[in-house]
Write an enzyme that holds these catalytic residues in place. Structure first.
Site, PDB file in Angstrom:
ATOM      1  N   GLY A  33     -17.849  -1.883   0.438  1.00 11.64           N
ATOM      2  CA  GLY A  33     -16.510  -1.441   0.071  1.00 11.64           C
ATOM      3  C   GLY A  33     -16.551  -0.513  -1.111  1.00 11.64           C
ATOM      4  O   GLY A  33     -17.607   0.028  -1.455  1.00 11.64           O
ATOM      5  N   ASN A  34     -15.406  -0.284  -1.701  1.00 11.98           N
ATOM      6  CA  ASN A  34     -15.341   0.596  -2.870  1.00 11.98           C
ATOM      7  C   ASN A  34     -14.224   0.121  -3.784  1.00 11.98           C
ATOM      8  O   ASN A  34     -13.488  -0.801  -3.455  1.00 11.98           O
ATOM      9  CB  ASN A  34     -15.163   2.051  -2.432  1.00 11.98           C
ATOM     10  CG  ASN A  34     -13.875   2.259  -1.678  1.00 11.98           C
ATOM     11  OD1 ASN A  34     -12.798   2.189  -2.252  1.00 11.98           O
ATOM     12  ND2 ASN A  34     -13.977   2.491  -0.378  1.00 11.98           N
ATOM     13  N   ARG A  35     -14.093   0.770  -4.922  1.00 12.33           N
ATOM     14  CA  ARG A  35     -13.216   0.274  -5.972  1.00 12.33           C
ATOM     15  C   ARG A  35     -11.781   0.780  -5.894  1.00 12.33           C
ATOM     16  O   ARG A  35     -11.004   0.542  -6.809  1.00 12.33           O
ATOM     17  CB  ARG A  35     -13.806   0.655  -7.346  1.00 12.33           C
ATOM     18  CG  ARG A  35     -15.077  -0.109  -7.678  1.00 12.33           C
ATOM     19  CD  ARG A  35     -15.741   0.455  -8.924  1.00 12.33           C
ATOM     20  NE  ARG A  35     -14.833   0.498 -10.079  1.00 12.33           N
ATOM     21  CZ  ARG A  35     -15.053   1.188 -11.185  1.00 12.33           C
ATOM     22  NH1 ARG A  35     -16.137   1.918 -11.287  1.00 12.33           N
ATOM     23  NH2 ARG A  35     -14.197   1.158 -12.182  1.00 12.33           N
TER      24      ARG A  35
END
Ligand code: CTP
Ligand code: CA
Length: 228
Positions: A33-35
């Site tokens: 995932g990512n932020r």
């Protein structure tokens, strides 16, 4: 230029905004995932609704309250966002891709949880590329007047400045506008504030000073409306 969006200049317009970050699952419990929090995309959706637009918000893994007066489509992965974005864009006047889309996904998905091996070795995760949604949308517009907007979080490096990278990305994506954020350890992600430069395919460049994400959102819609 930024009027704060007091006018109902998106009445009778359908706009599509993607927000959040995609998740690419390896097994039922783990993902890449990512932020991205989704705050900028949600601010764009809220601002468009305030200007009278019909808004479709494609929300990828966002934990924020639903904006009022906005149609929300929830997606998980980059592939799901691609399907939803192509469908929603079909009758849209503008599409803004504010979501952080995974560039790679695990090449394999196992529907049982991956266990540690008994010999102490570590697994190697093979990745494959996802489709570039923004480039696809820009290249396959349902009508030539559709305005397509991308976002890019960039850092300057030995190959060029933040703006150099932004110009190159705008050209390679084929979109009309690219909102370029300079990111670093404590800039951009998960923040309430945003500072950006909006580059236009026509060579224009609009700097947006540090301020709330709603202010940047209204500048983006000002620039979109000017191109509709
Ligand atoms: N984007 C997209 N589909 C992808 C990757 C990115 O639609 N598979 C969109 C993002 O929503 C954003 C824009 O493209 O609007 C720029 O994303 P960015 O990650 O900066 O661009 P990339 O082309 O993936 O370049 P990089 O190699 O720098 O990550
Ligand atoms: Ca990327």
């Amino acid at each position: 230029l930024a009027r704060g969006g007091g006018e109902p200049d998106l009445v009778d317009r359908h706009v599509v905004v993607s927000a959040g970050g995609t998740r690419e699952y390896l097994d039922p419990v783990r993902f890449l995932g990512n932020r991205s929090s989704g705050r900028q995309g949600y601010a764009l959706a809220r601002a468009a609704a305030a200007r009278g637009g019909r808004v479709t918000l494609l929300a990828a893994n966002v934990a924020l309250p639903d904006p009022a007066g906005v149609g929300i489509v929830r997606v998980g992965s980059a592939a799901q966002l691609y399907e939803a974005a192509v469908a929603a864009a079909a009758d849209a006047d503008a599409v803004v891709m504010a979501a952080a889309v995974a560039d790679f996904r695990p090449a394999d998905y196992t529907d049982t949880k991956i266990k540690k091996s008994s010999d102490g070795s570590s697994p190697v995760i093979e990745l494959e590329r996802t489709a570039d949604i923004l480039a696809h949308l820009a290249a396959h517009r349902p009508h030539p007047g559709q305005v397509v907007v991308g976002f890019a979080a960039e850092t300057g490096d030995e190959h060029g400045s933040v703006l150099d990278h932004g110009r190159a990305k705008l050209a390679s994506k084929g979109c009309d506008l690219l909102v370029v954020n300079e990111v670093g350890a404590d800039r951009g992600f998960e923040s309430e504030q945003n500072e950006a430069v909006v580059l236009g395919a026509d060579g224009s460049c609009v700097a947006v000073e540090t301020g709330p994400k709603s202010a940047l959102a209204h500048v983006v819609w000002d620039l979109v409306v000017a191109r509709l």
